[in-house]
Design a protein around this motif. Structure first.
Motif, mmCIF file in Angstrom:
data_model
loop_
_atom_site.group_PDB
_atom_site.id
_atom_site.type_symbol
_atom_site.label_atom_id
_atom_site.label_comp_id
_atom_site.label_asym_id
_atom_site.label_seq_id
_atom_site.Cartn_x
_atom_site.Cartn_y
_atom_site.Cartn_z
ATOM 1 N N SER A 34 47.745 39.054 53.889
ATOM 2 C CA SER A 34 46.952 37.857 53.669
ATOM 3 C C SER A 34 47.789 36.609 53.880
ATOM 4 C CB SER A 34 46.382 37.852 52.243
ATOM 5 O OG SER A 34 45.703 36.638 51.996
ATOM 6 N N ILE A 35 47.183 35.593 54.518
ATOM 7 C CA ILE A 35 47.855 34.304 54.681
ATOM 8 C C ILE A 35 47.247 33.248 53.752
ATOM 9 C CG2 ILE A 35 48.532 34.769 57.057
ATOM 10 C CD1 ILE A 35 46.207 32.983 57.956
ATOM 11 N N LEU A 36 46.323 33.674 52.888
ATOM 12 C CA LEU A 36 45.671 32.748 51.958
ATOM 13 C C LEU A 36 46.693 32.174 50.976
ATOM 14 C CD1 LEU A 36 42.890 31.655 50.907
ATOM 15 C CD2 LEU A 36 42.949 33.544 49.275
ATOM 16 N N VAL A 37 46.759 30.849 50.886
ATOM 17 C CA VAL A 37 47.730 30.164 50.026
ATOM 18 C C VAL A 37 47.084 29.635 48.752
ATOM 19 C CG1 VAL A 37 49.317 28.198 49.875
ATOM 20 C CG2 VAL A 37 49.217 29.565 51.960
ATOM 21 N N SER A 38 45.839 29.162 48.834
ATOM 22 C CA SER A 38 45.193 28.534 47.686
ATOM 23 C C SER A 38 43.734 28.957 47.615
ATOM 24 C CB SER A 38 45.292 27.011 47.809
ATOM 25 O OG SER A 38 44.661 26.363 46.724
ATOM 26 N N ALA A 39 43.262 29.202 46.393
ATOM 27 C CA ALA A 39 41.868 29.597 46.196
ATOM 28 C C ALA A 39 41.257 28.767 45.080
ATOM 29 C CB ALA A 39 41.772 31.081 45.876
ATOM 30 N N ASN A 40 40.050 28.288 45.301
ATOM 31 C CA ASN A 40 39.314 27.500 44.316
ATOM 32 C C ASN A 40 38.027 28.247 43.990
ATOM 33 O OD1 ASN A 40 38.474 25.440 42.656
ATOM 34 N ND2 ASN A 40 37.813 24.098 44.305
ATOM 35 N N ILE A 41 37.973 28.806 42.771
ATOM 36 C CA ILE A 41 36.856 29.658 42.374
ATOM 37 C C ILE A 41 35.890 28.877 41.492
ATOM 38 C CG2 ILE A 41 36.213 31.766 41.175
ATOM 39 C CD1 ILE A 41 37.772 32.226 43.753
ATOM 40 N N GLY A 42 34.620 28.889 41.845
ATOM 41 C CA GLY A 42 33.607 28.175 41.080
ATOM 42 C C GLY A 42 33.019 29.018 39.965
ATOM 43 N N LYS A 43 32.028 28.467 39.282
ATOM 44 C CA LYS A 43 31.395 29.184 38.187
ATOM 45 C C LYS A 43 30.535 30.323 38.739
ATOM 46 C CE LYS A 43 27.617 25.819 37.939
ATOM 47 N NZ LYS A 43 26.905 24.866 37.071
ATOM 48 N N ASN A 44 30.181 31.246 37.861
ATOM 49 C CA ASN A 44 29.366 32.414 38.201
ATOM 50 C C ASN A 44 30.096 33.396 39.112
ATOM 51 O OD1 ASN A 44 27.348 31.107 36.751
ATOM 52 N ND2 ASN A 44 26.349 30.298 38.579
ATOM 53 N N LEU A 58 49.559 33.907 48.297
ATOM 54 C CA LEU A 58 48.784 33.133 47.332
ATOM 55 C C LEU A 58 49.688 32.453 46.300
ATOM 56 C CD1 LEU A 58 45.848 32.441 46.421
ATOM 57 C CD2 LEU A 58 46.027 34.381 44.851
ATOM 58 N N LYS A 59 49.644 31.124 46.270
ATOM 59 C CA LYS A 59 50.447 30.356 45.317
ATOM 60 C C LYS A 59 49.608 29.754 44.198
ATOM 61 C CE LYS A 59 54.033 28.995 48.626
ATOM 62 N NZ LYS A 59 54.725 27.846 49.274
ATOM 63 N N ARG A 60 48.357 29.409 44.502
ATOM 64 C CA ARG A 60 47.519 28.712 43.527
ATOM 65 C C ARG A 60 46.109 29.300 43.531
ATOM 66 N NH1 ARG A 60 50.243 25.179 46.502
ATOM 67 N NH2 ARG A 60 48.485 24.954 47.914
ATOM 68 N N ILE A 61 45.584 29.463 42.332
ATOM 69 C CA ILE A 61 44.181 29.815 42.203
ATOM 70 C C ILE A 61 43.635 29.100 40.971
ATOM 71 C CG2 ILE A 61 44.761 31.974 41.005
ATOM 72 C CD1 ILE A 61 42.131 33.107 42.201
ATOM 73 N N SER A 62 42.540 28.388 41.137
ATOM 74 C CA SER A 62 41.940 27.678 40.005
ATOM 75 C C SER A 62 40.588 28.301 39.683
ATOM 76 C CB SER A 62 41.774 26.189 40.319
ATOM 77 O OG SER A 62 40.882 25.994 41.400
ATOM 78 N N MET A 63 40.303 28.382 38.372
ATOM 79 C CA MET A 63 39.069 29.000 37.906
ATOM 80 C C MET A 63 38.491 28.158 36.780
ATOM 81 S SD MET A 63 40.325 32.999 37.665
ATOM 82 C CE MET A 63 41.877 32.578 36.857
ATOM 83 N N PRO A 64 37.167 28.101 36.641
ATOM 84 C CA PRO A 64 36.573 27.405 35.499
ATOM 85 C C PRO A 64 36.787 28.187 34.214
ATOM 86 C CG PRO A 64 34.874 28.526 36.745
ATOM 87 C CD PRO A 64 36.152 28.680 37.532
ATOM 88 N N SER A 65 36.507 27.561 33.086
ATOM 89 C CA SER A 65 36.731 28.199 31.788
ATOM 90 C C SER A 65 35.837 29.411 31.577
ATOM 91 C CB SER A 65 36.500 27.191 30.659
ATOM 92 O OG SER A 65 35.169 26.700 30.701
ATOM 93 N N THR A 66 34.772 29.526 32.378
ATOM 94 C CA THR A 66 33.821 30.635 32.229
ATOM 95 C C THR A 66 34.184 31.834 33.105
ATOM 96 O OG1 THR A 66 32.434 29.602 33.931
ATOM 97 C CG2 THR A 66 31.910 29.108 31.629
ATOM 98 N N ALA A 67 35.232 31.707 33.918
ATOM 99 C CA ALA A 67 35.567 32.782 34.871
ATOM 100 C C ALA A 67 36.238 33.957 34.167
ATOM 101 C CB ALA A 67 36.477 32.245 35.969
ATOM 102 N N LYS A 68 35.866 35.159 34.583
ATOM 103 C CA LYS A 68 36.487 36.374 34.071
ATOM 104 C C LYS A 68 37.323 37.008 35.179
ATOM 105 C CE LYS A 68 32.867 37.409 30.684
ATOM 106 N NZ LYS A 68 31.874 38.403 30.226
ATOM 107 N N ALA A 69 38.560 37.370 34.840
ATOM 108 C CA ALA A 69 39.467 37.943 35.836
ATOM 109 C C ALA A 69 40.049 39.248 35.316
ATOM 110 C CB ALA A 69 40.591 36.964 36.166
ATOM 111 N N GLY A 70 39.582 40.354 35.853
ATOM 112 C CA GLY A 70 40.142 41.651 35.480
ATOM 113 C C GLY A 70 40.013 41.978 34.015
ATOM 114 N N THR A 71 38.847 41.739 33.427
ATOM 115 C CA THR A 71 38.671 41.918 31.989
ATOM 116 C C THR A 71 38.205 43.326 31.604
ATOM 117 O OG1 THR A 71 36.430 41.024 32.147
ATOM 118 C CG2 THR A 71 38.183 39.494 31.575
ATOM 119 N N ALA A 72 37.650 44.071 32.548
ATOM 120 C CA ALA A 72 37.200 45.427 32.240
ATOM 121 C C ALA A 72 38.406 46.353 32.087
ATOM 122 C CB ALA A 72 36.267 45.939 33.324
ATOM 123 N N LEU A 73 38.204 47.476 31.428
ATOM 124 C CA LEU A 73 39.295 48.397 31.125
ATOM 125 C C LEU A 73 40.073 48.777 32.376
ATOM 126 C CD1 LEU A 73 40.774 50.169 29.051
ATOM 127 C CD2 LEU A 73 39.068 51.954 29.498
#
Length: 212
Positions: A34-44, A58-73
């Motif tokens: 991957s050559i992706l350097v930055s990701a901006n993730i929206g709600k939902n 990947l150096k930067r990724i921004s997420m809103p306060s409602t975002a879930k990242a890898g929360t399942a078991l």
């Protein structure tokens, strides 16, 4: 950027073993994935299994306060082998760290966990050799197997109340100087193997066996 409409819900990595953005483990050129350097993730948007696995640039990724990242078991490997990611601040919507969440993200030096967190599955920060410090919120009751294994730069696990550390949690954390194990732990098994700098360990009264 990924900005779905209010009426749209998107899951990146929904139970598959294939990376959505980066490369896959089966790919012989996995470290060029991957050559992706930055990701901006929206709600939902939910970041699930293998969402950004091996996004090596990947150096930067921004997420809103409602975002879930890898929360399942077993929302495994959401940011696994993201070698260029330097620090991570997980939003309050995250209540659990899935398996291998940041596994082998060797450039990660700081992780800030939300106060909503309750615990982790196996290996969320395993082999993160650049991780120097992790602040653990009060609500966390346990870290799973291999949680910080070979975190060779980790000198401080900052924790105010009881935490259970499962088998091999801090194995080969060669810079770790002090460890406090919370009440409720029953067995210590390979937990601090080869932690050469460890000078002080607080073991609770609930421990009944010291193995290996």
């Amino acid at each position: 950027s990924l900005m779905p409409l209010d009426t749209c819900n998107i899951s990146l990595g929904n139970g598959t073993d294939t990376s959505v953005i980066g490369a896959t483990k089966a790919n012989t050129d996995c470290y060029k994935g991957s050559i992706l350097v930055s990701a901006n993730i929206g709600k939902n948007v939910t970041l699930g299994k293998c969402a950004f696995e091996q996004s090596v640039a990947l150096k930067r990724i921004s997420m809103p306060s409602t975002a879930k990242a890898g929360t399942a078991l077993y929302s495994a490997s959401c940011f696994e082998r993201c070698f260029s990611l330097n620090f991570a601040v997980l939003p309050r919507a995250n209540t659990f760290l899935g398996a291998y969440l940041f596994n082998e993200s060797k450039g990660l030096s700081l992780a800030s966990l939300p106060p909503t967190l309750s615990g982790s599955s196996e290996g969320p920060f395993g082999y993160c050799s650049g991780l120097k410090r992790i602040d653990v919120p009060d609500g966390v009751s346990a870290f799973g197997w291999n949680s910080f294994r070979e975190g060779t730069s980790l000198s401080l696990i900052n924790k105010n109340d009881a935490t259970r550390l499962d088998e091999s949690s801090c194995r080969l954390c060669v810079s770790l100087k002090r460890a406090v194990i919370g009440e409720g732990q029953k067995t210590i098994n390979y937990t601090f193997e080869s932690c050469y700098s460890l000078s002080e360990v607080d073991i609770p009264s609930t421990v009944t066996s010291l193995n290996n």
